[in-house]
Design an enzyme around this catalytic site. Structure first.
Site, short mmCIF file in Angstrom:
data_model
loop_
_atom_site.label_atom_id
_atom_site.label_comp_id
_atom_site.label_asym_id
_atom_site.label_seq_id
_atom_site.Cartn_x
_atom_site.Cartn_y
_atom_site.Cartn_z
N LYS A 1 0.83 -1.21 0.00
CA LYS A 1 0.00 0.00 0.00
C LYS A 1 0.86 1.25 0.00
CE LYS A 1 -4.07 -2.18 1.13
NZ LYS A 1 -5.39 -2.34 1.39
N LYS B 1 -4.62 -9.36 -6.63
CA LYS B 1 -5.76 -9.79 -5.81
C LYS B 1 -7.00 -8.95 -6.13
CE LYS B 1 -6.54 -8.57 -1.51
NZ LYS B 1 -6.85 -8.42 -0.08
N LYS C 1 -11.26 -4.50 -2.79
CA LYS C 1 -12.30 -3.48 -2.88
C LYS C 1 -11.74 -2.06 -3.06
CE LYS C 1 -13.38 -4.54 1.82
NZ LYS C 1 -12.13 -4.25 2.55
N1 AQP Z 1 -9.38 -11.39 -3.23
C1 AQP Z 1 -9.67 -11.99 -2.09
N2 AQP Z 1 -9.74 -13.34 -2.04
C2 AQP Z 1 -10.06 -13.97 -0.90
N3 AQP Z 1 -10.32 -13.34 0.26
C3 AQP Z 1 -10.25 -12.01 0.26
N4 AQP Z 1 -10.46 -11.09 1.23
C4 AQP Z 1 -10.29 -9.86 0.70
N5 AQP Z 1 -9.98 -9.95 -0.60
C5 AQP Z 1 -9.95 -11.27 -0.91
C6 AQP Z 1 -10.82 -11.42 2.59
O1 AQP Z 1 -11.93 -10.61 2.95
C7 AQP Z 1 -11.80 -10.25 4.32
C8 AQP Z 1 -11.94 -8.76 4.49
O2 AQP Z 1 -10.75 -8.14 4.33
P1 AQP Z 1 -10.47 -6.65 4.77
O3 AQP Z 1 -11.53 -5.75 4.37
O4 AQP Z 1 -10.15 -6.58 6.22
O5 AQP Z 1 -9.13 -6.33 4.01
P2 AQP Z 1 -8.44 -6.94 2.79
O6 AQP Z 1 -8.07 -8.34 3.02
O7 AQP Z 1 -7.31 -6.01 2.48
O8 AQP Z 1 -9.58 -6.88 1.69
P3 AQP Z 1 -9.62 -5.99 0.41
O9 AQP Z 1 -10.93 -6.21 -0.25
O10 AQP Z 1 -8.40 -6.21 -0.43
O11 AQP Z 1 -9.63 -4.56 1.04
P4 AQP Z 1 -8.72 -3.31 0.76
O12 AQP Z 1 -8.79 -3.12 -0.72
O13 AQP Z 1 -9.36 -2.21 1.51
O14 AQP Z 1 -7.34 -3.59 1.26
C9 AQP Z 1 -10.51 -10.84 4.82
O15 AQP Z 1 -10.76 -12.07 5.47
C10 AQP Z 1 -9.74 -11.03 3.55
O16 AQP Z 1 -8.74 -11.99 3.66
#
Ligand code: AQP
Length: 327
Positions: free
Chosen positions: A111, A194, A197
């Site tokens: 990030k 990956k 969001k």
């Molecule tokens: N692509 C993915 N595949 C499988 N699992 C995923 N998770 C997120 N993206 C994937 C799982 O969703 C949960 C929520 O995660 P989070 O919001 O705490 O943060 P993250 O893992 O960083 O999810 P994002 O969507 O990628 O958010 P941003 O973009 O804000 O960093 C977790 O259990 C995560 O593993």
């Protein structure tokens, strides 16, 4: 009963990755466990976010939690910011994790690599400290995470060993649980990245109309050749679709590949799109009904009150252990 803790940050619209990596697994935790599932809104502040969007995303997550089948009588569902103990424990624990350790975290490197030093908030750097506070406040036994968050749970375990080594058995040592299939869903536009969001290119959003979801899958990047085989190096696009299909059907991507022997890419994508729509449509309908009813508000208030009772006990124990006067 083992305690399970997990959360999602309201940083953007939830994706199919969030669904397969987190939401879909949540209801199974209710059997024989005591789950604590929260909306990680303080974590969402670690990168710039519009306040209105943050509020909307938080409400959406609460409704998606309920739509996933979480029963608020069994699972404590709450907003992180409603339980002030998270911030208070964070303030203490930040003294027990070190700069060198935090700098090595992949999420921080990913990030912050796109940002200038002057724009990187302390919260982004110290993200694993707050995450440790989240986990440890509830004496959590198990922390279900996608692969990407596993490293933070390991760091939390190091912190527990360090803290307990100094003050005695105060904090509970948690364990991460990573799902076998669907641990990492990739972007449909770039299967080397990956599905995230906060980086919406190639995402399937849980709020997308079903015809849009279908279209996105039909136009997902595929690979050379014409055979549907699971090979993440040579065929990352096809392998990602197999992972998605496998996660929904509860089979490994290799098993999913066997289902599609002899299929052309187009037929295969259509089958994946059908499966995803079959899975997401009823889920989306439940989410809409819950949001409309407004029931999430009382559920979040009750959840926060329940969470606070437990969190406060742990905080007091830690405060006493480190020598703070608790009067
Ligand atoms: N692509 C993915 N595949 C499988 N699992 C995923 N998770 C997120 N993206 C994937 C799982 O969703 C949960 C929520 O995660 P989070 O919001 O705490 O943060 P993250 O893992 O960083 O999810 P994002 O969507 O990628 O958010 P941003 O973009 O804000 O960093 C977790 O259990 C995560 O593993």
């Amino acid at each position: 009963m083992p305690r399970i803790l997990s959360g999602i940050k309201p940083t953007g619209q939830l994706t199919l990755g969030n669904y397969l990596g987190a939401l879909r697994r949540f209801p199974s935790f209710q059997e024989g466990n005591e789950p604590f599932i929260f909306i990680a809104d303080l974590h969402a502040l670690t990168l710039p976010i519009d306040p209105k969007l943050l509020r909307e995303n938080s409400i959406d997550i609460a409704c998606f939690y309920l739509a996933s089948g979480l029963d608020p009588k069994v699972t404590t569902i709450f907003l992180q910011s409603s339980v002030s103990e998270h911030a208070e424990l964070n303030a203490i624990l930040q003294n027990y994790l070190y700069m060198g350790e935090l700098k090595r975290m992949t999420q921080f490197k990913d990030k912050s690599s796109k940002m200038k030093d002057e724009a990187i908030g302390m919260g982004l750097f110290a993200y694993p400290v707050l995450m440790a506070a989240d986990i440890l406040l509830y004496n959590s036994d198990i922390v279900p995470v996608g692969e990407d968050q596993n490293q933070h749970v390991e760091l939390c375990r190091d912190l527990v060993r360090r803290f307990n080594g100094r003050y005695g058995e105060i904090l509970k040592l948690p364990k991460a649980s990573v799902p076998e299939t669907g641990a990492r869903i990739m972007s449909l536009a770039d299967p080397h990245k990956k599905m995230s969001k906060s980086d919406p290119k190639g995402d399937i959003f849980l709020k997308d109309p079903m015809n849009v979801t279908r279209k996105k899958i039909m136009s997902a990047i595929t690979d050379c050749g014409s055979e549907v085989t699971y090979d993440p190096v040579e065929k990352p696009g096809i392998s990602n679709l197999l992972t998605i299909y496998g996660a929904i059907c509860e089979m490994t991507p290799q098993e999913a590949a066997n289902v599609f022997k002899g299929y052309r890419y187009g037929e295969f994508k259509k089958a994946v799109a059908d499966k995803v729509v079959e899975e997401l449509e009823p889920f989306q309908n439940r989410y809409l009904a819950i949001k409309e009813s407004g029931e999430y508000k009382d559920i979040l208030r009750d959840g926060a009150a329940r969470a606070k009772k437990i969190a406060h006990k742990t905080l007091t124990k830690v405060q006493k252990a480190v020598g703070l006067l608790v009067l």
